[in-house]
Design a protein around this motif. Structure first.
Motif, PDB file in Angstrom:
ATOM      1  N   UNK A 189       0.878  -1.248  -0.003  1.00  0.00           N
ATOM      2  CA  UNK A 189      -0.055  -0.163  -0.044  1.00  0.00           C
ATOM      3  C   UNK A 189       0.939   1.312  -0.136  1.00  0.00           C
ATOM      4  N   UNK A 190       0.348   2.431  -0.441  1.00  0.00           N
ATOM      5  CA  UNK A 190       0.788   3.758  -0.388  1.00  0.00           C
ATOM      6  C   UNK A 190       0.279   4.506   0.854  1.00  0.00           C
ATOM      7  N   UNK A 191       1.465   5.123   1.473  1.00  0.00           N
ATOM      8  CA  UNK A 191       1.330   5.782   2.821  1.00  0.00           C
ATOM      9  C   UNK A 191       0.476   6.749   2.558  1.00  0.00           C
ATOM     10  N   UNK A 192      -0.614   7.047   3.521  1.00  0.00           N
ATOM     11  CA  UNK A 192      -1.467   8.074   3.322  1.00  0.00           C
ATOM     12  C   UNK A 192      -2.310   8.111   4.697  1.00  0.00           C
ATOM     13  N   UNK A 193      -3.253   9.372   4.763  1.00  0.00           N
ATOM     14  CA  UNK A 193      -4.163   9.456   5.790  1.00  0.00           C
ATOM     15  C   UNK A 193      -5.308  10.290   5.761  1.00  0.00           C
ATOM     16  N   UNK A 194      -6.292  10.500   6.582  1.00  0.00           N
ATOM     17  CA  UNK A 194      -7.471  11.459   6.465  1.00  0.00           C
ATOM     18  C   UNK A 194      -7.541  11.903   7.613  1.00  0.00           C
ATOM     19  N   UNK A 195      -8.127  12.893   7.694  1.00  0.00           N
ATOM     20  CA  UNK A 195      -8.595  13.817   9.006  1.00  0.00           C
ATOM     21  C   UNK A 195      -9.992  13.833   8.908  1.00  0.00           C
ATOM     22  N   UNK A 196     -10.603  13.824  10.275  1.00  0.00           N
ATOM     23  CA  UNK A 196     -12.190  14.074  10.415  1.00  0.00           C
ATOM     24  C   UNK A 196     -12.198  15.574  10.669  1.00  0.00           C
ATOM     25  N   UNK A 197     -12.851  16.279   9.998  1.00  0.00           N
ATOM     26  CA  UNK A 197     -13.078  17.606   9.950  1.00  0.00           C
ATOM     27  C   UNK A 197     -13.933  17.830  11.398  1.00  0.00           C
ATOM     28  N   UNK A 198     -14.926  17.141  11.764  1.00  0.00           N
ATOM     29  CA  UNK A 198     -15.705  17.157  12.972  1.00  0.00           C
ATOM     30  C   UNK A 198     -15.112  17.001  14.172  1.00  0.00           C
ATOM     31  N   UNK A 206      -4.248   4.900  14.057  1.00  0.00           N
ATOM     32  CA  UNK A 206      -2.780   5.203  13.944  1.00  0.00           C
ATOM     33  C   UNK A 206      -2.235   6.363  13.359  1.00  0.00           C
ATOM     34  N   UNK A 207      -3.036   7.066  12.995  1.00  0.00           N
ATOM     35  CA  UNK A 207      -3.047   8.522  12.430  1.00  0.00           C
ATOM     36  C   UNK A 207      -2.828   8.312  10.693  1.00  0.00           C
ATOM     37  N   UNK A 208      -2.081   7.533  10.460  1.00  0.00           N
ATOM     38  CA  UNK A 208      -1.623   7.310   9.017  1.00  0.00           C
ATOM     39  C   UNK A 208      -1.926   5.912   8.664  1.00  0.00           C
ATOM     40  N   UNK A 209      -1.791   5.355   7.469  1.00  0.00           N
ATOM     41  CA  UNK A 209      -2.135   4.170   7.093  1.00  0.00           C
ATOM     42  C   UNK A 209      -1.692   3.944   5.618  1.00  0.00           C
ATOM     43  N   UNK A 210      -2.116   2.784   5.081  1.00  0.00           N
ATOM     44  CA  UNK A 210      -1.925   2.281   3.714  1.00  0.00           C
ATOM     45  C   UNK A 210      -3.179   2.468   2.683  1.00  0.00           C
ATOM     46  N   UNK A 211      -2.956   3.070   1.773  1.00  0.00           N
ATOM     47  CA  UNK A 211      -4.033   3.348   0.645  1.00  0.00           C
ATOM     48  C   UNK A 211      -3.671   2.185  -0.231  1.00  0.00           C
ATOM     49  N   UNK A 212      -5.091   1.552  -0.579  1.00  0.00           N
ATOM     50  CA  UNK A 212      -5.041   0.564  -1.704  1.00  0.00           C
ATOM     51  C   UNK A 212      -6.400   0.615  -2.383  1.00  0.00           C
ATOM     52  N   UNK A 213      -6.429  -0.096  -3.325  1.00  0.00           N
ATOM     53  CA  UNK A 213      -7.628  -0.082  -4.504  1.00  0.00           C
ATOM     54  C   UNK A 213      -7.362   0.560  -5.590  1.00  0.00           C
ATOM     55  N   UNK A 214      -8.286   0.710  -6.472  1.00  0.00           N
ATOM     56  CA  UNK A 214      -8.029   1.217  -7.910  1.00  0.00           C
ATOM     57  C   UNK A 214      -7.210   2.497  -8.099  1.00  0.00           C
TER      58      UNK A 214
END
Length: 295
Positions: A189-198, A206-214
């Motif tokens: 997977x490719x290293x990445x993250x998302x943040x909850x605006x709320x 874990x704050x960051x993780x791995x992106x997979x998929x198309x």
């Protein structure tokens, strides 16, 4: 569309039922789930990554869906040596054991537990969210070579799964080849993250993780293409494969087979569906298209 010949294939020292392999970490926790995926059309399966000590993994949330993929930070949860009991009844099937460690010696120790039952090993030198493991050591060519040497010494086919989170994946691939790898798996997977605006904080525990998929398919395809030029080993393409067209494209870039992971999240029958479009009685031999995009 181009179609391929049906039948078993021999890649990286392992005989598979077809070119489609279940990727590590997806329904690979139990022997029952691995057997189910084989019955549903997978040509081979890779287990959950097994390490030198039992791990509970990261605190949740550990998996979130994205538009065009998944973001996960499981943290390599595994039962360690006790996993041996899960796969003894699959001895005659193409079950590849994914293993990890923090040092070459730990890789060798874990491999020793399965040396009498494994048809092959896949070295996880690429997980982007486990401190001290995976990509944390898999970006160093010297360590990749040493870990590969440690496991390849058992004389069992040794596949090395690489991270895309490096400047030059060809250098890492050559290190695995020099260490005695039987094949290269590209990529994790490719290293990445998302943040909850709320919540004003990262979504994953874990704050960051791995992106997979198309969404990472073009990245994985580029890595396969680069490795085909850099190394002489068979390559197993991995990252966003979800259709027969994706399989053909990966092969044209240089892959001899592919692994499928995130697509199972949406459709448990994905292997059967891809095979229905990929194979035909009058299909081509895979060798006719592997790497043809380099001509």
């Amino acid at each position: 569309m181009i179609t391929l010949q049906k039948g078993p294939v021999h890649i990286g020292g392992i005989t598979l039922h077809n070119h489609l392999i279940l990727a590590a970490g997806v329904l690979g926790t139990t022997g029952a789930s691995l057997g189910r995926m084989l019955r549903l059309g997978a040509g081979g399966v890779v287990t959950k990554s097994i390490g030198p000590e039992p791990k509970a993994g990261h605190s949740g949330p550990c998996l979130i869906p994205l538009n065009g993929g998944l973001l996960n930070a499981m943290g390599l949860p595994n039962p360690s040596r006790d996993y041996l009991d899960e796969i003894t009844h699959l001895r005659d099937e193409p079950v590849i054991i994914s293993i990890f460690g923090g040092t070459p010696e730990e890789f060798g120790e874990v491999a020793s537990w399965f040396a009498d039952t494994a048809v092959g090993f896949e070295l996880n030198l690429s997980c982007p969210h486990a401190e001290g493991y995976g990509a944390a050591i898999g970006a160093d060519p010297a360590i990749v070579r040493a870990c590969t040497e440690e496991v390849a010494a058992y004389g069992i086919p040794t596949w090395v799964k690489l991270t895309p989170n490096v400047t030059d994946i060809g250098v890492i691939g050559r290190a695995a080849e020099e260490g005695g790898a039987s094949a290269i798996v590209a990529v994790n997977t490719v290293r990445g993250m998302r943040i909850s605006i709320d919540l004003r904080r990262p979504v994953l525990g874990n704050r960051f993780g791995g992106i997979s998929g198309p969404m990472i398919f073009p990245i994985a395809l580029r890595c396969v293409y680069d490795l085909y030029d850099a190394c002489s080993l068979p390559i197993i393409g991995c990252g966003g494969v979800s259709s027969a067209e994706d399989v053909i494209e990966m092969m044209m870039a240089g892959a001899s087979a592919v692994q499928i992971g995130s697509a199972v999240y949406d459709d448990i029958a994905i292997f059967e569906q891809i095979a229905a479009s990929l194979y035909a009685d009058d299909g081509l031999a895979a060798d006719e298209i592997v790497g043809c995009a380099h001509a």
